[in-house]
Design a protein around this motif. Structure first.
Motif, PDB file in Angstrom:
ATOM      1  N   ALA A   1      25.676  39.963  26.682  1.00 45.31           N
ATOM      2  CA  ALA A   1      25.002  39.852  25.385  1.00 45.31           C
ATOM      3  C   ALA A   1      24.388  38.469  25.259  1.00 45.31           C
ATOM      4  O   ALA A   1      24.947  37.482  25.744  1.00 45.31           O
ATOM      5  CB  ALA A   1      25.986  40.095  24.239  1.00 45.31           C
ATOM      6  N   LEU A   2      23.242  38.406  24.599  1.00 46.43           N
ATOM      7  CA  LEU A   2      22.545  37.143  24.352  1.00 46.43           C
ATOM      8  C   LEU A   2      22.489  36.921  22.852  1.00 46.43           C
ATOM      9  O   LEU A   2      21.985  37.768  22.106  1.00 46.43           O
ATOM     10  CB  LEU A   2      21.132  37.189  24.932  1.00 46.43           C
ATOM     11  CG  LEU A   2      20.301  35.914  24.781  1.00 46.43           C
ATOM     12  CD1 LEU A   2      20.883  34.794  25.636  1.00 46.43           C
ATOM     13  CD2 LEU A   2      18.847  36.181  25.195  1.00 46.43           C
ATOM     14  N   LEU A   3      23.039  35.780  22.420  1.00 40.21           N
ATOM     15  CA  LEU A   3      23.089  35.474  20.993  1.00 40.21           C
ATOM     16  C   LEU A   3      22.320  34.197  20.693  1.00 40.21           C
ATOM     17  O   LEU A   3      22.433  33.204  21.418  1.00 40.21           O
ATOM     18  CB  LEU A   3      24.534  35.287  20.519  1.00 40.21           C
ATOM     19  CG  LEU A   3      25.284  36.534  20.030  1.00 40.21           C
ATOM     20  CD1 LEU A   3      25.449  37.539  21.152  1.00 40.21           C
ATOM     21  CD2 LEU A   3      26.637  36.147  19.456  1.00 40.21           C
ATOM     22  N   LEU A   4      21.565  34.227  19.618  1.00 38.79           N
ATOM     23  CA  LEU A   4      20.931  33.034  19.067  1.00 38.79           C
ATOM     24  C   LEU A   4      21.660  32.739  17.768  1.00 38.79           C
ATOM     25  O   LEU A   4      21.471  33.426  16.771  1.00 38.79           O
ATOM     26  CB  LEU A   4      19.445  33.271  18.803  1.00 38.79           C
ATOM     27  CG  LEU A   4      18.660  32.070  18.257  1.00 38.79           C
ATOM     28  CD1 LEU A   4      18.664  30.917  19.257  1.00 38.79           C
ATOM     29  CD2 LEU A   4      17.236  32.471  17.909  1.00 38.79           C
ATOM     30  N   GLY A   5      22.550  31.739  17.818  1.00 40.78           N
ATOM     31  CA  GLY A   5      23.452  31.541  16.689  1.00 40.78           C
ATOM     32  C   GLY A   5      24.375  32.729  16.590  1.00 40.78           C
ATOM     33  O   GLY A   5      25.061  33.090  17.549  1.00 40.78           O
ATOM     34  N   ASP A   6      24.379  33.401  15.445  1.00 39.46           N
ATOM     35  CA  ASP A   6      25.218  34.595  15.282  1.00 39.46           C
ATOM     36  C   ASP A   6      24.399  35.879  15.360  1.00 39.46           C
ATOM     37  O   ASP A   6      24.888  36.958  15.046  1.00 39.46           O
ATOM     38  CB  ASP A   6      25.987  34.533  13.962  1.00 39.46           C
ATOM     39  CG  ASP A   6      25.068  34.420  12.749  1.00 39.46           C
ATOM     40  OD1 ASP A   6      23.826  34.409  12.925  1.00 39.46           O
ATOM     41  OD2 ASP A   6      25.586  34.331  11.618  1.00 39.46           O
ATOM     42  N   ARG A   7      23.153  35.772  15.799  1.00 37.93           N
ATOM     43  CA  ARG A   7      22.268  36.936  15.868  1.00 37.93           C
ATOM     44  C   ARG A   7      22.179  37.449  17.299  1.00 37.93           C
ATOM     45  O   ARG A   7      21.881  36.691  18.228  1.00 37.93           O
ATOM     46  CB  ARG A   7      20.879  36.556  15.353  1.00 37.93           C
ATOM     47  CG  ARG A   7      19.874  37.713  15.323  1.00 37.93           C
ATOM     48  CD  ARG A   7      18.700  37.374  14.423  1.00 37.93           C
ATOM     49  NE  ARG A   7      17.961  36.221  14.898  1.00 37.93           N
ATOM     50  CZ  ARG A   7      16.864  36.303  15.660  1.00 37.93           C
ATOM     51  NH1 ARG A   7      16.419  37.487  16.051  1.00 37.93           N
ATOM     52  NH2 ARG A   7      16.224  35.209  16.030  1.00 37.93           N
TER      53      ARG A   7
END
Length: 201
Positions: A23-29
């Motif tokens: 999974a790739l997260l930008l912050g909590d997104r």
């Protein structure tokens, strides 16, 4: 010292059970994620999967802030695959790699975090004890006595997401490179070199 990113971009992945997930997260997104069942071909599938996730999100390796990796417990070979990949990527990209154990990644309110193991056993943490391998019946009885739910999961759908979330919270800490968490001896012992047989003439 690692510099804080305004919004960290974290790639998390795990191959500690019969799956390959990332999974790739930008912050909590969550920008992208993959989950594939199957214990074979993890070494061949992991890197292409990570490439697919970055491409889908429109990101590059150079943009990553940190890497999170599942360190087990679980399948020996699978754990080694993921941990080796994480350490290699961290070294090449010059970013932190954070190891997340399977209990942290499966932790939920009111539930005993447990990972299935062979021969009707589980890896579990009970009553604040150190995690260990134990009979499933023992863990189930302990959970019932504590008023907790016992539902061991080998492959939670959100496993990679949770690993990335925790890595995003910890990457600024001074941590050692991720290392496998093994709670039992390998089933297959290494072969022993036998002395040459002497033949009488």
């Amino acid at each position: 010292m690692v510099q804080r990113a305004d919004t960290p971009l974290v790639l998390g992945f795990d191959t500690s059970a019969p799956h390959c997930t990332a999974a790739l997260l930008l912050g909590d997104r969550v920008l992208a994620q993959r989950f594939e069942e199957g214990s074979r071909g993890q070494a061949e599938r992991l890197m292409p999967m990570l490439e697919e996730i970055l491409t889908e999100a429109g990101k590059t390796w150079a943009e990553l802030t940190a890497i999170g990796v599942g360190i087990g417990p679980g399948n020996f070979t699978g754990i080694r695959i993921a941990v080796s990949a994480a350490r290699g990527l961290a070294l090449g990209l010059k970013i932190p790699a954070v190891g997340i154990n399977g209990f942290e990644a499966r932790e939920k309110q009111g539930v005993v975090a447990a990972v299935p193991a062979p021969r009707a056993q589980v890896y579990a943490c009970l009553n604040g004890e150190a995690p260990r391998l134990m009979p499933e019946a023992e863990a189930s009885d302990a959970a019932r006595s504590a008023g907790l739910v016992f539902a061991p999961e080998a492959s939670p759908a959100d496993l990679a997401q949770r690993i990335a979330e925790l890595a995003g919270q910890r990457y600024l800490d001074s941590v050692a490179p991720p290392a496998p968490l093994y709670l039992r001896a390998a089933d297959a012992a290494p072969a022993r070199d036998l002395p040459p047989q002497l033949i009488d003439e």
